[in-house]
Design a protein around this motif. Structure first.
Motif, PDB file in Angstrom:
ATOM      1  N   VAL A 139      13.402  26.460 -15.906  1.00 13.07           N
ATOM      2  CA  VAL A 139      14.810  26.087 -15.389  1.00 13.07           C
ATOM      3  C   VAL A 139      14.969  27.181 -14.306  1.00 13.07           C
ATOM      4  CG1 VAL A 139      17.177  25.439 -15.799  1.00 13.07           C
ATOM      5  CG2 VAL A 139      15.324  24.516 -17.186  1.00 13.07           C
ATOM      6  N   LEU A 140      15.192  28.399 -14.807  1.00  9.18           N
ATOM      7  CA  LEU A 140      15.652  29.575 -13.799  1.00  9.18           C
ATOM      8  C   LEU A 140      14.847  29.522 -12.596  1.00  9.18           C
ATOM      9  CD1 LEU A 140      17.796  31.502 -13.400  1.00  9.18           C
ATOM     10  CD2 LEU A 140      16.462  32.908 -14.813  1.00  9.18           C
ATOM     11  N   GLU A 169      15.008  18.236 -16.630  1.00 11.24           N
ATOM     12  CA  GLU A 169      15.410  17.083 -16.373  1.00 11.24           C
ATOM     13  C   GLU A 169      16.790  16.962 -15.784  1.00 11.24           C
ATOM     14  OE1 GLU A 169      15.025  12.461 -17.881  1.00 11.24           O
ATOM     15  OE2 GLU A 169      14.045  14.156 -19.137  1.00 11.24           O
ATOM     16  N   ASN A 170      17.685  17.723 -16.687  1.00  7.74           N
ATOM     17  CA  ASN A 170      18.946  17.882 -16.273  1.00  7.74           C
ATOM     18  C   ASN A 170      19.452  18.555 -14.867  1.00  7.74           C
ATOM     19  OD1 ASN A 170      20.117  16.363 -18.493  1.00  7.74           O
ATOM     20  ND2 ASN A 170      20.175  18.507 -19.545  1.00  7.74           N
ATOM     21  N   LYS A 381      25.993  28.137  -9.645  1.00  2.10           N
ATOM     22  CA  LYS A 381      26.843  26.696  -9.424  1.00  2.10           C
ATOM     23  C   LYS A 381      25.753  25.517  -9.790  1.00  2.10           C
ATOM     24  CE  LYS A 381      29.782  28.293  -5.787  1.00  2.10           C
ATOM     25  NZ  LYS A 381      30.130  28.147  -4.234  1.00  2.10           N
ATOM     26  N   ALA A 382      24.714  25.430  -9.472  1.00  2.00           N
ATOM     27  CA  ALA A 382      23.536  24.578  -9.868  1.00  2.00           C
ATOM     28  C   ALA A 382      23.539  24.663 -11.359  1.00  2.00           C
ATOM     29  CB  ALA A 382      22.194  24.805  -9.165  1.00  2.00           C
ATOM     30  N   LEU A 383      23.312  25.610 -12.055  1.00  2.00           N
ATOM     31  CA  LEU A 383      23.326  25.428 -13.656  1.00  2.00           C
ATOM     32  C   LEU A 383      24.389  24.931 -14.193  1.00  2.00           C
ATOM     33  CD1 LEU A 383      21.371  28.930 -14.024  1.00  2.00           C
ATOM     34  CD2 LEU A 383      20.281  26.912 -14.121  1.00  2.00           C
ATOM     35  N   GLU A 384      25.658  25.276 -13.617  1.00  2.00           N
ATOM     36  CA  GLU A 384      26.570  24.970 -14.165  1.00  2.00           C
ATOM     37  C   GLU A 384      27.005  23.401 -14.069  1.00  2.00           C
ATOM     38  OE1 GLU A 384      31.603  25.557 -13.329  1.00  2.00           O
ATOM     39  OE2 GLU A 384      30.195  27.202 -12.787  1.00  2.00           O
ATOM     40  N   HIS A 385      26.442  22.784 -12.963  1.00  2.52           N
ATOM     41  CA  HIS A 385      26.733  21.650 -12.829  1.00  2.52           C
ATOM     42  C   HIS A 385      25.824  20.836 -13.369  1.00  2.52           C
ATOM     43  CE1 HIS A 385      29.788  21.960  -9.608  1.00  2.52           C
ATOM     44  NE2 HIS A 385      29.016  22.506  -8.781  1.00  2.52           N
TER      45      HIS A 385
END
Length: 393
Positions: A139-140, A169-170, A381-385
């Protein structure tokens, strides 16, 4: 004959071991119909092209089957099925048949894409990422890659997805909602036994690397009149300009100096994920619970080996490419140019290829740090969303 539109990205051809994927008008070849297909090289048979107008007037024509040359020994491989009919410009949909005349069964057709030539493009730069499969959950690194590409001038990233881990996937769904990512479902494992590798003798299976070569070619044609340039690289690779601030300024310069070039080869350079920079400045607690590699921590680059082939990836003008392989074009209408290492290179953080080298024998390359100020908060921000940025203690 009854016809209905194909519902999936891979459609079996009746009474054969072959599959059709997508269909395009190729205006460079007098408006012929080219159907990107997966053909069993060991079980060839006559194939026919059935093309229909919007008014359901259908004609049948013979085909030529052009199997791409880079099959790596696998029985199934990407191929172009070329329709040899007349008045193809009126066609709106097409299917491949093993019969010269069709019965009353129901057949699935493909809509014809690229029916109109466009000289204005929705996107300047599109990245084609082939084949997510297994439980890939890096993911990162993926978030950092997408955010890097956005800063470099990319407007679209196309991902062919067989399967991936739940966190990735998220993240993909977030980027799809944002509009930067287009996810193409790629259920190749429902039809064949895809190989996880590139060499048949070593990795076995029906088709090379989950159909990677099919998806790369499909992506070029899908975006032929949507994107000025298409980048062909893997999910853990970033094509980074070194002498220019971004991709638009890089390509403006390269295209001015090399106006007849349609394929730009970019050298791949390995940044071993086993070697970390010493200060720990990017070992952020916010990212501690995020799965995957943190590219900001890996600034050591393996040296070139004079006697070992350095594979390339590509930036292409899709209107000048007819067939592509992974590291170079197979057929193109213009020239090919290898971009010098100091002008642009691939930042590829992965397992080392020269694992015996010490940190002192590697080169320091901090290019990704140039993007720190915008990259780090954008990744957050992308990880938060995506619902992935968890509280830390």
């Amino acid at each position: 004959m009854k016809i209905s539109e194909a519902l999936h990205s891979i459609t079996p051809i009746k009474d054969s071991q072959h599959f059709m994927v997508s269909a395009f008008i190729d205006h460079r070849l007098d408006g012929t119909i080219r159907i990107i297909s997966i053909i069993n090289r060991h079980n060839l048979q006559p194939l026919y092209c059935v093309y229909c107008t919007f008014e359901h007037e259908c004609k049948t024509a013979e085909t030529d089957v052009w199997i791409h040359s880079d099959h790596f020994g696998f029985p199934f491989h990407v191929s172009d099925v070329i329709c040899r009919g007349k008045h193809l410009q009126n066609a709106a949909r097409v299917l491949i048949s093993t019969k010269a005349s069709l019965d009353n069964e129901t057949y699935e057709y493909l809509p014809l894409q690229n029916r109109v030539v466009s000289e204005t493009f929705k996107y300047n730069f599109t990245v084609c990422i082939s084949n997510l499969f297994g439980d890939y959950n890096n993911v990162l690194q993926y978030a950092q890659t997408i955010e890097m590409y956005k800063l470099l001038g990319i407007q679209r990233v196309v991902v062919y997805n067989t399967s991936c881990g739940p966190d990735l996937e998220n993240l993909l769904k977030h980027y799809e909602r944002e509009g930067i990512v287009e996810i193409v479902p790629w259920p190749i494992d429902k039809f064949l036994h895809p190989s996880p590798g590139w060499h048949f003798e070593e990795h076995k299976g029906d088709i090379h690397y989950y159909g990677q070569l099919t998806t790369l070619n499909e992506c070029i044609y899908r975006h032929m009149y949507q994107s000025k340039y298409v980048l062909l690289n893997d999910i853990d690779e970033i094509i980074v300009p070194y002498k220019f601030a971004n991709l638009p300024s890089l390509m403006k310069n390269l295209q001015t100096e090399h106006p007849n070039v349609g394929v730009f080869l970019i050298e791949n350079h390995i940044f071993p994920k086993t070697q970390f920079e010493d200060s720990g400045r990017f070992k952020r607690p916010e990212w501690r619970n995020i799965s995957g590699i943190n590219i900001m921590e890996h600034i050591y680059r393996e040296p070139d080996r004079k006697n070992v082939f350095n594979p390339t990836k590509m930036i292409v003008n899709p209107r000048m490419v007819e067939q592509t392989s992974v590291h170079s074009s197979l057929k193109n209408f213009g020239e090919t140019y290898r971009v010098p290492f100091d002008v642009c290179r691939i930042v590829h953080v992965r397992v080392p290829l020269q694992g015996h080298l010490t940190k002192e024998q590697l080169s320091v390359d901090k290019k990704v740090w140039d993007f720190e100020q915008e990259l780090v908060p954008n990744v957050d921000k992308a990880l938060e969303h995506s619902g992935l940025l968890r509280p830390y203690s």
